[in-house]
Scaffold this active site. Structure first.
Site, PDB file in Angstrom:
ATOM      1  N   ASP A 147       0.825  -1.208   0.000  1.00  0.00           N
ATOM      2  CA  ASP A 147       0.000   0.000   0.000  1.00  0.00           C
ATOM      3  C   ASP A 147       0.863   1.264   0.000  1.00  0.00           C
ATOM      4  O   ASP A 147       0.662   2.177   0.817  1.00  0.00           O
ATOM      5  CB  ASP A 147      -0.922   0.020   1.222  1.00  0.00           C
ATOM      6  CG  ASP A 147      -1.716  -1.261   1.393  1.00  0.00           C
ATOM      7  OD1 ASP A 147      -2.177  -1.806   0.379  1.00  0.00           O
ATOM      8  OD2 ASP A 147      -1.875  -1.713   2.550  1.00  0.00           O
TER       9      ASP A 147
ATOM     10  N   GLU B 158     -11.916   0.354  -2.869  1.00  0.00           N
ATOM     11  CA  GLU B 158     -11.053   0.866  -1.803  1.00  0.00           C
ATOM     12  C   GLU B 158      -9.895   1.640  -2.434  1.00  0.00           C
ATOM     13  O   GLU B 158      -9.821   1.819  -3.640  1.00  0.00           O
ATOM     14  CB  GLU B 158     -10.527  -0.278  -0.931  1.00  0.00           C
ATOM     15  CG  GLU B 158      -9.696  -1.298  -1.690  1.00  0.00           C
ATOM     16  CD  GLU B 158      -9.339  -2.520  -0.848  1.00  0.00           C
ATOM     17  OE1 GLU B 158      -9.716  -2.581   0.340  1.00  0.00           O
ATOM     18  OE2 GLU B 158      -8.677  -3.424  -1.394  1.00  0.00           O
TER      19      GLU B 158
END
Length: 368
Positions: free
Chosen positions: A58, A268
């Site tokens: 991420d 997301e």
């Protein structure tokens, strides 16, 4: 998570070569296993892992005083059984990685923030982001509280790599996961956040947490898809200056994308960047594994879907950031090249191109 990329010439070659060189560093958490040169399908990877001694996923990249800092999830191999809500993503601290340039030698800094030092949090320190204002650095992060609810907190430091000190309570009005902070040219900063399914965004549809709410919007195919939330931050960067609102993502006719539109709807990992006066909202489509993008003339939207930034990577999750470094744009992303396991991910970087018409050239993470 996450048409064909045709290459970026010398820039791409230089980045790939530098990444391959970085992949030769000594391994510790990865058990000493070198990155495999090809996928299980025999495809060559577009880029090589930027690190091989620690799992960082991420990746949220920023440039502070000419140096690149990456804030990401510190993946660990825990004991929780895998499920489709992501319970096996047991991350419990953050490590900041920095580079003096794209392709430069990475520095993995000491622990920036540990869940034990966050008064309100219990577990699952998922994808973070960072910002700077008036010489202070702010680390924004999601974590589950002791009731199992994802909240978003903030921690501060006088150094970009930390250590960071967490505020005693989460940000009021913030919820779900994947905070990302965008600062506009006028100095105003906005947080965009949210993720469905394990990220719990669907449980906040009424504005308050409903533990018995719908598990997801994916079963209501004809309903408008859930979208990320946005809120302007106060000048102190510690709280919201307004109530979060949904960011509308629409098709070319101006109609909201539907929950059943799996190739285009939000799941997301929202991120906002600005190029040539146009705001770009990029995000993961989740179960179809694309990084998609939509554009607007306002950070509040509505954002019109335009296409794909990144085709599916190896591994289930896709989460990214887009940053300008030295006049060139780059996409930071992750895959599972080293481990081959969903929850142990390695970060990568590749050049990104904005076309003259405002579109983004789609990147294929494999060389075909």
């Amino acid at each position: 998570m996450v048409m064909i990329w045709t290459g970026f010439g010398r820039t791409a070659t230089a980045v790939a070569a530098a990444a391959i060189a970085l992949a030769g560093c000594a391994a510790t958490e990865t058990g000493g296993s070198p990155a495999k040169p090809r996928s299980a399908e025999g495809l060559r990877y577009l880029g090589q892992p930027l690190l091989q001694d620690i799992y960082i996923a991420d990746p949220s990249a920023h440039v502070f005083d000419g140096r690149i800092y990456v804030y990401g999830s510190h993946d660990v191999d825990g004991t929780t059984p895998e499920d489709d809500l992501g319970s096996h993503f047991e991350m419990r601290d953050y490590r900041v990685v920095s580079f003096d340039r794209i392709g430069g030698k990475p520095t993995v800094h000491p622990v920036a923030l540990d869940v034990r030092d966050v008064p309100w949090a219990e577990k699952q320190m998922w994808a973070p982001d960072a910002a700077r204002k008036n010489g202070r650095y702010f680390l924004y992060f999601p974590a589950k509280d002791r009731e199992g609810v994802f909240r978003i907190g903030v921690a501060t430091s006088d150094r970009p790599e930390g250590p960071f000190k967490a505020e005693p309570k989460p940000i009021e009005g913030a919820y779900s996961i994947d905070p990302a902070v965008f600062t506009d040219g006028d100095g105003a900063s906005y947080m965009v956040f949210g993720g469905i399914w394990g990220g719990q965004l669907q449980r906040w549809a009424s504005g308050r947490f409903d533990p018995n709410g719908s598990n997801t919007d994916l079963g209501r195919n004809d309903a408008p898809a859930l979208t990320p939330r946005i809120a302007r931050l106060r000048d102190d960067m510690l709280e919201f200056a307004e109530t979060p609102r949904p960011l509308a993502i629409v098709d070319e006719a101006g109609k909201p994308l539907l929950a059943g539109d799996h190739d285009r709807r939000f799941f997301e990992a929202a991120w906002i960047h600005k190029h040539d006066g146009l705001y770009y909202l990029t995000y993961s489509t989740g179960d179809t594994h694309f990084i998609a993008y939509a554009t607007s003339r306002s950070p509040y939207g509505p954002f019109t879907y335009r296409g794909r930034v990144l085709a599916p990577v190896q591994g289930w999750t896709t989460h990214h950031s887009i940053v300008e470094v030295g006049g060139r744009w780059y996409l930071f992303y992750h895959d599972t090249q080293i481990s081959g396991r969903t929850h142990l991910r390695n970060m990568k970087v590749t050049p990104l191109v904005h076309e003259p018409d405002g579109t983004i050239r789609t990147i294929d993470p494999f060389v075909r």
